[in-house]
Design an enzyme around this catalytic site. Structure first.
Site, PDB file in Angstrom:
ATOM      1  N   CYS A 333      38.814 -12.678  62.605  1.00 21.09           N
ATOM      2  CA  CYS A 333      40.046 -12.041  62.125  1.00 21.09           C
ATOM      3  C   CYS A 333      41.279 -12.278  63.002  1.00 21.09           C
ATOM      4  O   CYS A 333      42.364 -12.564  62.455  1.00 21.09           O
ATOM      5  CB  CYS A 333      39.820 -10.559  61.879  1.00 21.09           C
ATOM      6  SG  CYS A 333      38.554  -9.773  62.859  1.00 21.09           S
ATOM      7  N   ARG A 362      27.901 -14.015  69.494  1.00 21.19           N
ATOM      8  CA  ARG A 362      27.823 -12.646  70.021  1.00 21.19           C
ATOM      9  C   ARG A 362      26.622 -12.556  70.948  1.00 21.19           C
ATOM     10  O   ARG A 362      25.540 -13.046  70.626  1.00 21.19           O
ATOM     11  CB  ARG A 362      27.696 -11.627  68.883  1.00 21.19           C
ATOM     12  CG  ARG A 362      28.920 -11.607  67.971  1.00 21.19           C
ATOM     13  CD  ARG A 362      28.778 -10.630  66.820  1.00 21.19           C
ATOM     14  NE  ARG A 362      29.908 -10.746  65.902  1.00 21.19           N
ATOM     15  CZ  ARG A 362      30.021 -10.110  64.745  1.00 21.19           C
ATOM     16  NH1 ARG A 362      29.050  -9.297  64.361  1.00 21.19           N
ATOM     17  NH2 ARG A 362      31.093 -10.280  63.977  1.00 21.19           N
ATOM     18  N   GLN A 380      29.999 -17.431  59.440  1.00 24.04           N
ATOM     19  CA  GLN A 380      30.266 -16.464  58.374  1.00 24.04           C
ATOM     20  C   GLN A 380      31.073 -17.100  57.245  1.00 24.04           C
ATOM     21  O   GLN A 380      31.903 -17.974  57.494  1.00 24.04           O
ATOM     22  CB  GLN A 380      31.065 -15.275  58.914  1.00 24.04           C
ATOM     23  CG  GLN A 380      30.298 -14.379  59.869  1.00 24.04           C
ATOM     24  CD  GLN A 380      31.166 -13.227  60.343  1.00 24.04           C
ATOM     25  OE1 GLN A 380      32.263 -13.426  60.846  1.00 24.04           O
ATOM     26  NE2 GLN A 380      30.678 -12.011  60.178  1.00 24.04           N
ATOM     27  N   ASP A 382      33.696 -16.077  56.013  1.00 30.20           N
ATOM     28  CA  ASP A 382      34.658 -15.040  56.358  1.00 30.20           C
ATOM     29  C   ASP A 382      35.967 -15.242  55.604  1.00 30.20           C
ATOM     30  O   ASP A 382      36.455 -16.368  55.486  1.00 30.20           O
ATOM     31  CB  ASP A 382      34.929 -15.080  57.867  1.00 30.20           C
ATOM     32  CG  ASP A 382      35.180 -13.705  58.443  1.00 30.20           C
ATOM     33  OD1 ASP A 382      35.224 -12.747  57.653  1.00 30.20           O
ATOM     34  OD2 ASP A 382      35.323 -13.598  59.661  1.00 30.20           O
ATOM     35  N   HIS A 384      39.983 -13.276  54.772  1.00 30.42           N
ATOM     36  CA  HIS A 384      40.935 -12.192  54.998  1.00 30.42           C
ATOM     37  C   HIS A 384      42.068 -12.313  54.001  1.00 30.42           C
ATOM     38  O   HIS A 384      42.586 -13.409  53.763  1.00 30.42           O
ATOM     39  CB  HIS A 384      41.460 -12.220  56.436  1.00 30.42           C
ATOM     40  CG  HIS A 384      40.400 -11.931  57.454  1.00 30.42           C
ATOM     41  ND1 HIS A 384      39.622 -12.935  58.005  1.00 30.42           N
ATOM     42  CD2 HIS A 384      39.946 -10.767  57.968  1.00 30.42           C
ATOM     43  CE1 HIS A 384      38.752 -12.383  58.835  1.00 30.42           C
ATOM     44  NE2 HIS A 384      38.928 -11.073  58.833  1.00 30.42           N
ATOM     45  N   LYS A 464      36.005   1.295  53.886  1.00 29.73           N
ATOM     46  CA  LYS A 464      35.347   0.038  53.519  1.00 29.73           C
ATOM     47  C   LYS A 464      34.301   0.266  52.439  1.00 29.73           C
ATOM     48  O   LYS A 464      33.765   1.370  52.288  1.00 29.73           O
ATOM     49  CB  LYS A 464      34.690  -0.617  54.736  1.00 29.73           C
ATOM     50  CG  LYS A 464      33.553   0.192  55.351  1.00 29.73           C
ATOM     51  CD  LYS A 464      32.917  -0.536  56.523  1.00 29.73           C
ATOM     52  CE  LYS A 464      31.835   0.313  57.175  1.00 29.73           C
ATOM     53  NZ  LYS A 464      31.149  -0.386  58.279  1.00 29.73           N
ATOM     54  N   HIS A 510      39.427  -7.349  55.212  1.00 26.77           N
ATOM     55  CA  HIS A 510      38.345  -8.176  55.753  1.00 26.77           C
ATOM     56  C   HIS A 510      37.259  -8.226  54.682  1.00 26.77           C
ATOM     57  O   HIS A 510      36.756  -7.188  54.260  1.00 26.77           O
ATOM     58  CB  HIS A 510      37.751  -7.556  57.018  1.00 26.77           C
ATOM     59  CG  HIS A 510      38.741  -7.265  58.096  1.00 26.77           C
ATOM     60  ND1 HIS A 510      38.790  -7.978  59.275  1.00 26.77           N
ATOM     61  CD2 HIS A 510      39.699  -6.316  58.199  1.00 26.77           C
ATOM     62  CE1 HIS A 510      39.742  -7.483  60.051  1.00 26.77           C
ATOM     63  NE2 HIS A 510      40.303  -6.471  59.419  1.00 26.77           N
TER      64      HIS A 510
END
Length: 641
Positions: A333, A362, A380, A382, A384, A464, A510
């Site tokens: 992000c 991570r 991911q 991912d 946004h 969320k 997100h």
């Protein structure tokens, strides 16, 4: 008089204080026998709990989820009781309820064995049959510490010592065994009839690797034998479907100590990866996302601005260059905000949707790593979305519908929806939270799905939606998310010019559908037991000869299939055809072409179709073009075998 209101709104009156058990007896002998606990004004309590004033009461039995939790909690104590009787020098530590069961951690001078589990479970059955009464007493903290020190239970004493001075603690006793617990518990051990010890594991005291390694015993407990039998069948099926075992059997990937939590993808596994990624890339392109790519390593200063350095540093891999600190990104992000910030945006550009197959790292604890399901390096899907508050509803609605389509294409149609709302500690105005929560709720309602509200479980920066799916054997996997973020755009200086020429911070959504591609592929492997749908299968067709007379024809067929874009290989080994069929069936190939003299002379193919049970059935002989058309139809339709 004490007036007790029951769930059906009927009221029972008593001249004096009564216990939960007394109320159950007054209703009927059957309920009195089945009563495990009670819920008084929403609070779960023991059947010995005394009602001294008017209250709302529900009697809890094994049929209730609350009752099942009480059974499991009490069975954990029964396990500790059995261990203490068999191994008096063992020290008990903690024993909580977990999904489908419980565990208890012990400190003991030698390692427990699977044979010990058999003996312990037998002792648990014996203790349950004694039907010993379970009683509760309350002691001041210091008295409880002294009690457990006096009986040599140092871990229990340490736990109680961490409770603030002056507070009382509750202890539960059954026979000669006493344990620290908030409760509630079953009235007597005879209520515990259906349980099984499952496995042994190691666990650090208080979860800290600097502390002693304890021994953890896992178990399961149920109200009905048929429920436990069904669960055990599911566990057995899950072991057969274990993606780690299938990954090795099907030659998809491996892990090794030189790269803990990282995946070595083999050619076949990478084909699956590419099918998932390219499918998701098409989803991006068809739904207004612009694909971007951001750096792997970003300066500490940016992570400090985003708040990750303060709150997430322990899980980040860090490095240093020329006296500057950097971190390998654990999430995408902050990088996406930098792309948004690269120029001044107008409200006319919103919503602006970015997607990235972002590689993240991570520093997960080694004990938490699990095949490709829980790793340290992952990618991911991912995305946004930068939008105005008024656009949140439509974006969430469109996303939910898109997610449903994607999951269905991968073979998942049973989706669980949860909406997490504002926590006590949060940023953003109440008006913004009201609008965001309403937008998320309205988007789910517009999709005509049932959903659960998780009060107070949203992130500090916004509410969320969590999307979980059920797999073929009933396991639930949390995958997709749609998170509203009021915080990060402000922290990182994201702005757009609104229709009044004023600068405003956008709302940042997100969103992820499959999440970690590694984890999702692991779920796919287990859901399909390795028999992936044709469109995902690494090898879709294997063509094999019966004798060497057909070798040239096999090669001709393979070339035709490859030209049509079908993933195919030839098996021309000098082996019996039955052996070849068996071997490729184990590899879960969707289509096996058996080409003998009959097929050669007729210029046809005979296809054996995988049936998902390790066998298959033959299609009628057909031309190669007809077979190609058949396979392409299966691929396009994304049928799940």
């Amino acid at each position: 008089m004490v007036a007790i209101t029951l769930p059906d709104k009927s009221i029972r009156q008593f001249e004096h204080a009564v216990t939960i058990a007394d109320v159950a007896i007054s209703i009927g002998a059957g309920l009195a026998k089945a009563a495990i606990a009670g819920r008084v004004n929403g609070k779960l309590v023991d059947t010995s709990y005394v009602l001294e004033e008017d209250a709302e009461l529900a009697i809890v039995t094994e049929k209730d989820m609350d009752g099942l939790e009480v059974i499991r909690h009490s069975t954990a104590h029964l396990l500790a009781h059995a261990v203490k009787e068999l191994f008096p020098e063992a020290q008990v530590t903690i024993g909580p309820v977990i999904e489908n069961g419980f565990f208890y951690d012990f400190s003991y001078k030698r390692t427990f064995t699977p044979d010990d589990l058999i003996v312990i479970e037998k002792k648990m059955v014996e203790l349950a049959k004694r039907d010993e009464r379970v009683t509760r007493k309350v002691l001041p903290r210091d008295e409880a510490v002294a009690y457990f020190k006096g009986i040599g239970e140092a871990y229990k004493a340490e736990i109680i010592s961490s409770i603030p001075a002056g507070e009382d603690v509750s202890l539960y006793s059954e026979g000669t065994f006493t344990d620290l617990c908030r409760g509630p518990h079953v009235p007597s051990t005879g209520k515990l009839k259906i349980f099984k010890l499952m496995k042994l594991a190691g666990a650090y005291w208080r979860g800290d690797s600097k502390n002693e390694m304890l021994q953890r015993i896992y178990g399961t407990a149920w109200g009905k034998k048929e429920d436990q039998d069904q669960y055990l069948r599911m566990i057995d099926e899950a072991e057969k479907r274990d993606h780690r075992k299938l990954g090795k059997q099907l030659d998809l990937f491996h892990m090794q100590d030189e790269a803990p939590g990282m995946v070595f993808w083999h050619p076949k596994g990478w084909v699956i990866w590419q099918q998932v990624e390219q499918y998701m890339r098409r989803i991006y392109q068809e739904n207004g996302y612009q694909e971007i790519r951001c750096p792997q390593i970003l300066a500490r200063a940016l992570w400090e601005k985003s708040g990750h350095w303060e709150n997430y540093k322990e899980s980040m891999f860090t490095t240093e260059s020329e006296k500057h600190d950097y971190a390998i990104k654990p999430m995408n992000c902050p990088g996406h905000v930098q792309v948004f910030n690269s120029q001044l945006r107008s409200y006319r550009e919103l919503p602006l949707r970015y997607g990235e197959f972002g590689s993240c790292h991570r520093n997960e604890p080694s004990g938490a790593l699990h095949g490709i399901m829980r790793v340290r390096g992952f990618v991911q899907d991912d995305g946004h979305i930068f939008c105005t508050e008024d656009q949140v509803h439509q974006e969430c609605l469109d996303f939910t519908r898109l997610l449903q389509k994607v999951y269905a294409d991968f073979g998942f149609t049973d989706i669980i929806y949860r909406l997490s709302t504002r926590p006590d500690k949060r940023v953003g105005s109440e008006e913004s939270w009201d609008k965001a929560e309403k937008a998320l709720a309205d988007s789910l309602n517009a999709c005509d799905v049932s959903w659960e509200e998780l009060k107070g479980e949203g992130a500090f920066y916004g509410p969320k939606i969590e999307y979980s799916l059920k797999d073929a054997i009933g396991r639930v996997w949390q995958l997709g998310t749609m998170q509203v973020d009021f915080n990060m755009p402000v922290r990182l200086g994201a702005e757009f010019v609104d229709d009044h020429s004023a600068r405003k911070a956008p709302v940042m959504l997100h969103r992820a559908i499959v999440g970690s591609l590694e984890r999702f592929i692991g779920i796919l492997i287990e859901n399909h037991a390795g028999s992936l749908p044709v469109w995902l299968a690494p090898v879709q067709v294997v063509a094999m000869d019966v004798t060497e007379n057909q070798a040239a024809y096999v090669q001709q067929v393979v070339l035709g299939l490859k030209a049509a874009g079908i993933r195919v290989s030839a098996d021309l080994r000098n082996e019996k055809i039955s052996y070849k069929i068996r071997e490729h069936s184990v590899q879960k190939i969707p289509f096996l072409l058996v080409l003998g003299d009959k097929e050669l002379q007729a210029n046809t193919v005979t296809a054996r179709v995988r049936d998902g049970k390790g066998g298959g059935e033959n299609l009628p002989p057909m031309t190669l073009d007809a077979f190609i058309s058949y396979v392409k139809t299966e691929i396009t339709a994304k049928h799940v075998s």
